[in-house]
Every structure is written in C-alpha cells, then in structure tokens.
Design a protein around this motif. Structure first.
Motif, PDB file in Angstrom:
ATOM      1  N   GLU A 419       1.000  -1.233  -0.046  1.00 31.58           N
ATOM      2  CA  GLU A 419      -0.117   0.029   0.046  1.00 31.58           C
ATOM      3  C   GLU A 419       0.925   1.212   0.076  1.00 31.58           C
ATOM      4  O   GLU A 419       0.613   2.480  -0.768  1.00 31.58           O
ATOM      5  CB  GLU A 419      -0.831   0.007   1.235  1.00 31.58           C
ATOM      6  CG  GLU A 419      -1.935  -1.056   1.418  1.00 31.58           C
ATOM      7  CD  GLU A 419      -1.406  -2.438   1.761  1.00 31.58           C
ATOM      8  OE1 GLU A 419      -0.235  -2.301   2.248  1.00 31.58           O
ATOM      9  OE2 GLU A 419      -2.146  -3.403   2.021  1.00 31.58           O
ATOM     10  N   ARG A 420       1.929   1.207   0.424  1.00 30.01           N
ATOM     11  CA  ARG A 420       2.960   2.191   0.728  1.00 30.01           C
ATOM     12  C   ARG A 420       3.608   2.866  -0.570  1.00 30.01           C
ATOM     13  O   ARG A 420       3.557   3.849  -0.874  1.00 30.01           O
ATOM     14  CB  ARG A 420       3.958   2.074   1.788  1.00 30.01           C
ATOM     15  CG  ARG A 420       4.990   3.233   1.973  1.00 30.01           C
ATOM     16  CD  ARG A 420       6.234   2.680   2.609  1.00 30.01           C
ATOM     17  NE  ARG A 420       6.944   4.105   3.158  1.00 30.01           N
ATOM     18  CZ  ARG A 420       8.150   3.821   3.562  1.00 30.01           C
ATOM     19  NH1 ARG A 420       8.514   2.624   3.949  1.00 30.01           N
ATOM     20  NH2 ARG A 420       8.812   4.845   4.095  1.00 30.01           N
ATOM     21  N   GLU A 421       3.914   1.562  -1.315  1.00 28.42           N
ATOM     22  CA  GLU A 421       4.324   1.998  -2.767  1.00 28.42           C
ATOM     23  C   GLU A 421       3.189   2.739  -3.552  1.00 28.42           C
ATOM     24  O   GLU A 421       3.438   3.364  -4.530  1.00 28.42           O
ATOM     25  CB  GLU A 421       5.030   0.635  -3.382  1.00 28.42           C
ATOM     26  CG  GLU A 421       6.029   0.005  -2.706  1.00 28.42           C
ATOM     27  CD  GLU A 421       7.393   0.790  -2.891  1.00 28.42           C
ATOM     28  OE1 GLU A 421       7.597   1.089  -4.159  1.00 28.42           O
ATOM     29  OE2 GLU A 421       7.940   1.230  -1.806  1.00 28.42           O
ATOM     30  N   ARG A 422       2.041   1.998  -3.697  1.00 29.31           N
ATOM     31  CA  ARG A 422       0.810   2.487  -4.498  1.00 29.31           C
ATOM     32  C   ARG A 422       0.671   4.082  -4.067  1.00 29.31           C
ATOM     33  O   ARG A 422       0.553   4.842  -4.845  1.00 29.31           O
ATOM     34  CB  ARG A 422      -0.382   1.739  -4.296  1.00 29.31           C
ATOM     35  CG  ARG A 422      -1.512   2.218  -4.870  1.00 29.31           C
ATOM     36  CD  ARG A 422      -2.473   2.842  -3.871  1.00 29.31           C
ATOM     37  NE  ARG A 422      -3.871   2.871  -4.329  1.00 29.31           N
ATOM     38  CZ  ARG A 422      -4.798   3.351  -3.407  1.00 29.31           C
ATOM     39  NH1 ARG A 422      -4.644   3.826  -2.273  1.00 29.31           N
ATOM     40  NH2 ARG A 422      -6.132   3.138  -3.690  1.00 29.31           N
ATOM     41  N   ASN A 423       0.527   4.309  -2.868  1.00 28.61           N
ATOM     42  CA  ASN A 423       0.122   6.010  -2.557  1.00 28.61           C
ATOM     43  C   ASN A 423       1.398   6.760  -2.700  1.00 28.61           C
ATOM     44  O   ASN A 423       1.179   7.843  -3.061  1.00 28.61           O
ATOM     45  CB  ASN A 423      -0.046   5.728  -1.009  1.00 28.61           C
ATOM     46  CG  ASN A 423      -1.253   5.101  -0.679  1.00 28.61           C
ATOM     47  OD1 ASN A 423      -2.362   5.162  -1.324  1.00 28.61           O
ATOM     48  ND2 ASN A 423      -1.323   4.461   0.570  1.00 28.61           N
ATOM     49  N   ALA A 424       2.614   6.335  -2.446  1.00 28.17           N
ATOM     50  CA  ALA A 424       3.887   7.027  -2.755  1.00 28.17           C
ATOM     51  C   ALA A 424       3.715   7.240  -4.401  1.00 28.17           C
ATOM     52  O   ALA A 424       4.265   8.347  -4.789  1.00 28.17           O
ATOM     53  CB  ALA A 424       5.190   6.154  -2.440  1.00 28.17           C
ATOM     54  N   ALA A 425       3.603   6.354  -5.278  1.00 29.00           N
ATOM     55  CA  ALA A 425       3.403   6.476  -6.763  1.00 29.00           C
ATOM     56  C   ALA A 425       2.347   7.565  -7.024  1.00 29.00           C
ATOM     57  O   ALA A 425       2.592   8.485  -8.013  1.00 29.00           O
ATOM     58  CB  ALA A 425       3.360   5.138  -7.362  1.00 29.00           C
ATOM     59  N   ILE A 426       1.149   7.455  -6.388  1.00 33.35           N
ATOM     60  CA  ILE A 426       0.250   8.467  -6.907  1.00 33.35           C
ATOM     61  C   ILE A 426       0.570   9.842  -6.359  1.00 33.35           C
ATOM     62  O   ILE A 426       0.573  10.740  -7.114  1.00 33.35           O
ATOM     63  CB  ILE A 426      -1.033   8.019  -5.929  1.00 33.35           C
ATOM     64  CG1 ILE A 426      -1.601   6.915  -6.545  1.00 33.35           C
ATOM     65  CG2 ILE A 426      -2.083   9.120  -6.292  1.00 33.35           C
ATOM     66  CD1 ILE A 426      -2.840   6.304  -6.077  1.00 33.35           C
ATOM     67  N   MET A 427       1.249   9.774  -5.177  1.00 35.21           N
ATOM     68  CA  MET A 427       1.542  11.485  -4.658  1.00 35.21           C
ATOM     69  C   MET A 427       2.762  11.800  -5.460  1.00 35.21           C
ATOM     70  O   MET A 427       2.831  13.243  -5.731  1.00 35.21           O
ATOM     71  CB  MET A 427       1.841  11.199  -3.422  1.00 35.21           C
ATOM     72  CG  MET A 427       0.786  10.989  -2.385  1.00 35.21           C
ATOM     73  SD  MET A 427       1.270  10.843  -0.573  1.00 35.21           S
ATOM     74  CE  MET A 427       1.824  12.235  -0.189  1.00 35.21           C
ATOM     75  N   LEU A 428       3.727  11.066  -5.793  1.00 37.08           N
ATOM     76  CA  LEU A 428       4.991  11.547  -6.625  1.00 37.08           C
ATOM     77  C   LEU A 428       4.242  11.998  -8.048  1.00 37.08           C
ATOM     78  O   LEU A 428       4.802  13.050  -8.541  1.00 37.08           O
ATOM     79  CB  LEU A 428       6.080  10.223  -6.707  1.00 37.08           C
ATOM     80  CG  LEU A 428       7.045  10.778  -7.342  1.00 37.08           C
ATOM     81  CD1 LEU A 428       8.098  11.629  -6.496  1.00 37.08           C
ATOM     82  CD2 LEU A 428       7.982   9.586  -7.619  1.00 37.08           C
ATOM     83  N   ALA A 429       3.760  11.145  -8.583  1.00 38.97           N
ATOM     84  CA  ALA A 429       3.284  11.458  -9.924  1.00 38.97           C
ATOM     85  C   ALA A 429       2.239  12.853  -9.957  1.00 38.97           C
ATOM     86  O   ALA A 429       2.464  13.843 -10.966  1.00 38.97           O
ATOM     87  CB  ALA A 429       2.400  10.318 -10.793  1.00 38.97           C
ATOM     88  N   ARG A 430       1.562  13.009  -9.016  1.00 38.46           N
ATOM     89  CA  ARG A 430       0.587  14.305  -9.013  1.00 38.46           C
ATOM     90  C   ARG A 430       1.499  15.722  -8.573  1.00 38.46           C
ATOM     91  O   ARG A 430       1.219  16.561  -9.143  1.00 38.46           O
ATOM     92  CB  ARG A 430      -0.493  13.809  -7.787  1.00 38.46           C
ATOM     93  CG  ARG A 430      -1.512  13.171  -8.407  1.00 38.46           C
ATOM     94  CD  ARG A 430      -2.644  13.002  -7.192  1.00 38.46           C
ATOM     95  NE  ARG A 430      -3.602  12.002  -7.593  1.00 38.46           N
ATOM     96  CZ  ARG A 430      -4.632  11.463  -6.882  1.00 38.46           C
ATOM     97  NH1 ARG A 430      -4.421  11.877  -5.509  1.00 38.46           N
ATOM     98  NH2 ARG A 430      -5.551  10.717  -7.399  1.00 38.46           N
ATOM     99  N   ARG A 431       2.667  15.205  -7.813  1.00 36.95           N
ATOM    100  CA  ARG A 431       3.631  16.286  -7.622  1.00 36.95           C
ATOM    101  C   ARG A 431       4.605  16.777  -8.845  1.00 36.95           C
ATOM    102  O   ARG A 431       4.377  18.108  -8.966  1.00 36.95           O
ATOM    103  CB  ARG A 431       4.751  15.840  -6.595  1.00 36.95           C
ATOM    104  CG  ARG A 431       5.629  16.711  -6.244  1.00 36.95           C
ATOM    105  CD  ARG A 431       5.118  17.990  -5.207  1.00 36.95           C
ATOM    106  NE  ARG A 431       6.257  18.609  -4.570  1.00 36.95           N
ATOM    107  CZ  ARG A 431       6.922  18.338  -3.462  1.00 36.95           C
ATOM    108  NH1 ARG A 431       6.489  17.392  -2.824  1.00 36.95           N
ATOM    109  NH2 ARG A 431       7.632  19.267  -3.165  1.00 36.95           N
ATOM    110  N   PHE A 432       4.740  15.995  -9.476  1.00 28.49           N
ATOM    111  CA  PHE A 432       5.707  16.290 -10.692  1.00 28.49           C
ATOM    112  C   PHE A 432       4.537  16.842 -11.870  1.00 28.49           C
ATOM    113  O   PHE A 432       5.164  17.708 -12.605  1.00 28.49           O
ATOM    114  CB  PHE A 432       6.095  15.043 -11.214  1.00 28.49           C
ATOM    115  CG  PHE A 432       7.404  14.426 -10.704  1.00 28.49           C
ATOM    116  CD1 PHE A 432       8.191  15.237  -9.789  1.00 28.49           C
ATOM    117  CD2 PHE A 432       7.653  13.198 -10.478  1.00 28.49           C
ATOM    118  CE1 PHE A 432       9.295  15.144  -9.093  1.00 28.49           C
ATOM    119  CE2 PHE A 432       8.761  12.638  -9.803  1.00 28.49           C
ATOM    120  CZ  PHE A 432       9.524  13.672  -8.998  1.00 28.49           C
ATOM    121  N   ALA A 433       3.454  16.378 -12.002  1.00 29.38           N
ATOM    122  CA  ALA A 433       2.368  16.727 -12.811  1.00 29.38           C
ATOM    123  C   ALA A 433       2.021  18.404 -12.439  1.00 29.38           C
ATOM    124  O   ALA A 433       1.962  19.108 -13.059  1.00 29.38           O
ATOM    125  CB  ALA A 433       0.864  16.064 -13.072  1.00 29.38           C
TER     126      ALA A 433
END
Length: 451
Positions: A419-433
């Motif tokens: 779950e940590r990897e999934r939420n980190a990927a979402i937050m990271l992509a939204r930050r870069f976007a």
C-alpha cells in the motif's frame, strides 16, 4: 545573179581606208576645232590662241570635279549633321523624360522609405510592448507558482504535524499496552518461578490486544458520532469496518439480520470536506469496498446504500488520516529524476489481463512510462487527458492498486507490492504533474457537488 567570194570584205576595206604610216607626225597636239555651218556643213575654225590645250582642259575638268565633289561632301555632311542633330534632340527629349521618371521614382522611393521606417518603428514598439507583457505574465506566473508552492509546503507541514501527533498518540497507546504486558508478564512470572515463557505467545497476545483496542477505539468513535447526530433510536443496518487511514480499506458490513444483502444494493461513495461544506462524488466507487487514496486525506468518506426499501448513509468517524512516514518517503523520492515501481498489470482497457508478469512503472518529472523488460508498453507526458487515482473497488487488494489512463481510450489497472508503494506513486506523479501545471486526478474528480 552576183557571186560573192571570201575576200570581198578585205577588198572593200583596202579600197575604203587608205593605209597610214606609223611614223606620221601630227602638226598639232590637240584635236582640230570644227563647227557646223549653214546647210549643216562642217567648217574648220582657225586656231584660237585662247583655246586651252588638252592638258589644261583635263586639269580644269579635274578641278571642277573635285570642287563638285567637295560641294557634295559638304552637303552630305550637312545632311548627316542635321540628322545627328535631330537624333540628339530626340535623345535629349528621351533623357529629359527619363530624368522626370527618375525624379518620380526617387520621390516614390523616399515615400516608401519613410513608410518602411514608420513600420519598423511600429514593429519595434510592438516588440517592446510584447516583451513587457511577457515579462509581466512571467512575473505573475512565478508569483502564482511561489504562492502554490508555499500553500503545498504549508499543507505538507500540517500533514507532518498530524503524522507526528498520530505517532505520538500511537506511541502512548503502545507504551500503555507494553506496561500492561509487562504487568501480565510479572504476574505470570510470579506463578511460574521456573521463568519458562513462550515469547511467540506473548507477541501474539500483544498484537491481538492492540488490534482489539484499535477496534474498540473505532467503535467508540462511531458510537460517539452517532450520538452527536442524535440517531440512537434508529436501527443500524450497516457499518463501516476498517482503519480510517491511508493505506487501509473500508468495507460495508451488515450489522442486523434485517439488513438487505449488500450485493443487491446500489452503492455510491463520496468525499466530504471536514466542515461538511463540499461533497464530491467519487466516480466509479460503487463497490462495498473502498480504499482511501491521497486525495481523501483530511476528508470524510461517505457512502449511500440504497435498496428497494432502505436508504442508508454511512460516514467515517472523522477525516482520513495520512499514513505514518509516507510524506517523508515521498519527499525523498522527489529528489530523484525517475523512480521505479514493480507492478503487475491486472486490467488493460477495462479487460482482465491474464498474465501476472512483473512490469516496471517509471514515474519521472515529465512523464510516466510502463515497461516490461526492454519493451515500452506505454509512455506519455503529463497532460490534461491523463488520469491517475486509486482503484475504486476490487476487494481487499484495492489498497495496493491504482488506475492509470495515459491518454483517451487507453487505461491500465496496476497492482503494487504494498500500500505504501501505491500511495507513494500516486503522490509522486501528482507532485511532478503539478510542477508541469497539470492537475492529475481520477475521473470526474474536479466536479464537487453541493451539499
């Protein structure tokens, strides 16, 4: 009849022209003068001393011819001069006409030059105005970016503070449980002087106690919420089970024998602001299980359960809490240019994907790329058509899966290792976007509803 002979002509010549000796000497060096008299008779005139000799006559005639020739040459020269003068006059007129044309053309060129200069000045002024406008827009955009970054930093600080408070409260509960366990161990040691203890049973007991206390805490929170709403006399058909934190999942469970089956009910999840002013429909969240995603942190989750005879609305006891340590982990990943996550493709374009081979999801500062070995499955730069969110439904594994739509008509459901990897990927992509001025979210996440 007369007969002609061959030498008759010669005889006539000899008779008619007497022979002249070759050594004859003439008395005069000029021709004799004759004149025609009466009855057309030729009369020889006497020699006139004024009569010129033949040489003189020839000389005089030659002089006359030369004079005549000179007169003719002068006349020709005069004629040619007149013709040349006429040609010169005509050429002069043409030159004057050409000079007039050149003067007109020079005036036109001067006018065109003035217009070009005027246009150049206008373009220069327009360029300066455009440059000034671009500088103003750039300064305005930088100010907006700085404001946005400051707002994000404030939110991050608030989340970190919330994490610290949650960790502090968790540590307090854990310390209390440890004290209880130590007290139980001390009592047990009193009854077992031999000090034979089973550490595994102790740990298991500690975990079960912690889980039980967590359930009791959530149950008390829910009862307190229902008490505040004044609904104690209303029978409860369903309840939400699960931790109200990012990284867990919530599930609708019936708590009464009279409750209709959940599978036969119509379900819709919502996210509500903490003050209850805004209510946003979560598109596609129509299952009995929902895993909160980063957008849900700080908001209350609400679900409507509609059957033929009942309409039940359930809500979380409070806003969804962030996962402990997730913000710090994401901040560490932001410093990288590209972060890799191991995933499994479970769905592609809405259809089940049978293979369970490992893929790699690259989340970069400018784009997201999905690869299988050296083969690129999908690669797309951040754009308004891209969508990214947690999977809205899907059972217990929903907390580890996300939905990614690189472009219109092309989508994936990816399962992560945790779950940590999934939420980190979402937050990271939204930050870069967001750094690319793109709001990366799920379907219809930009359409809040009024309460």
């Amino acid at each position: 009849m007369t007969r002609l002979t061959r030498d008759f002509g010669d005889t006539m010549q000899r008779d008619a022209v007497p022979a002249v000796s070759s050594d004859v000497v003439f008395a005069s060096s000029r021709f004799p003068n004759y004149r025609i008299g009466a009855n057309n008779q030729i009369i020889e005139t006497k020699d006139d001393p004024k009569v010129l000799s033949m040489k003189e006559v020839v000389a005089r005639e030659t002089a006359q011819l030369l004079e005549q020739h000179n007169r003719l040459s002068v006349r020709d020269l005069a004629s040619k001069f007149e013709k040349g003068l006429a040609a010169a006059a005509k050429l002069s007129e043409e030159v004057e006409a050409l000079a007039v044309q050149l003067t007109q053309r020079e005036g036109e060129l001067i006018q065109e030059k003035a217009e070009v200069k005027k246009l150049a000045n206008f373009l220069k002024q327009a360029s300066e105005d455009a440059k000034k406008l671009v500088d103003e827009e750039r300064a305005f955009a930088r100010a907006e970016i700085e404001d946005a970054r400051a707002a994000v930093q404030r939110v991050e600080e608030a989340l970190q503070e919330h994490e610290r408070m949650s960790q502090a409260s968790g540590k307090q509960d854990l310390e209390q449980l440890m004290r209880e366990v130590q007290e139980a161990r001390r009592i047990k040691m009193l009854h077992q002087p031999s000090k034979v203890m089973d550490m595994e049973h102790e740990l298991r007991a500690l975990r079960s106690q912690l889980a039980e206390k967590t359930r009791q805490y959530l149950r008390l929170q829910k009862e307190l919420t229902r008490t505040k709403k004044g609904g104690e006399n209303v029978p409860h058909l369903y309840e939400l089970e699960g931790n109200e934190t990012l990284g867990s999942y919530l599930q609708i469970q019936p708590c009464s024998d009279n409750a209709p089956e959940v599978s036969k009910c119509s379900i819709q999840w919502y996210r509500v602001s903490s003050d209850g002013a805004k209510k946003e429909l979560i598109s596609g969240a129509t299952k009995s299980v929902y895993a909160p995603e980063p957008f849900d942190v700080g908001r209350i989750l609400q679900v409507d359960i509609i059957s033929e005879s009942e309409h039940v609305t359930l809500s979380t006891a409070g806003p969804i809490d962030p996962a402990a340590g997730l913000g710090t982990y994401v901040e560490a990943l932001v410093r990288k240019h590209d972060t890799e996550f191991n995933v499994v493709v479970t769905q592609m374009n809405g259809s089940h994907h049978p293979t369970e081979s490992i893929h790699v999801l690259h989340v970069g500062k400018m784009r997201i790329k999905l690869c299988k070995g050296k083969t690129t499955i999908a690669k797309e730069y951040y754009s308004s058509s891209m969508q990214l969110c947690g999977v809205r439904g899907g059972g217990n594994a929903a907390a580890q899966a996300l939905f990614w739509q690189p472009k219109q008509g092309h989508s994936f459901v990816l399962a992560f290792e945790s779950e940590r990897e999934r939420n980190a990927a979402i937050m990271l992509a939204r930050r870069f976007a967001f750094d690319c001025n793109i709001m990366l979210a799920g379907p219809d996440d930009r359409a809040p509803l009024g309460t």
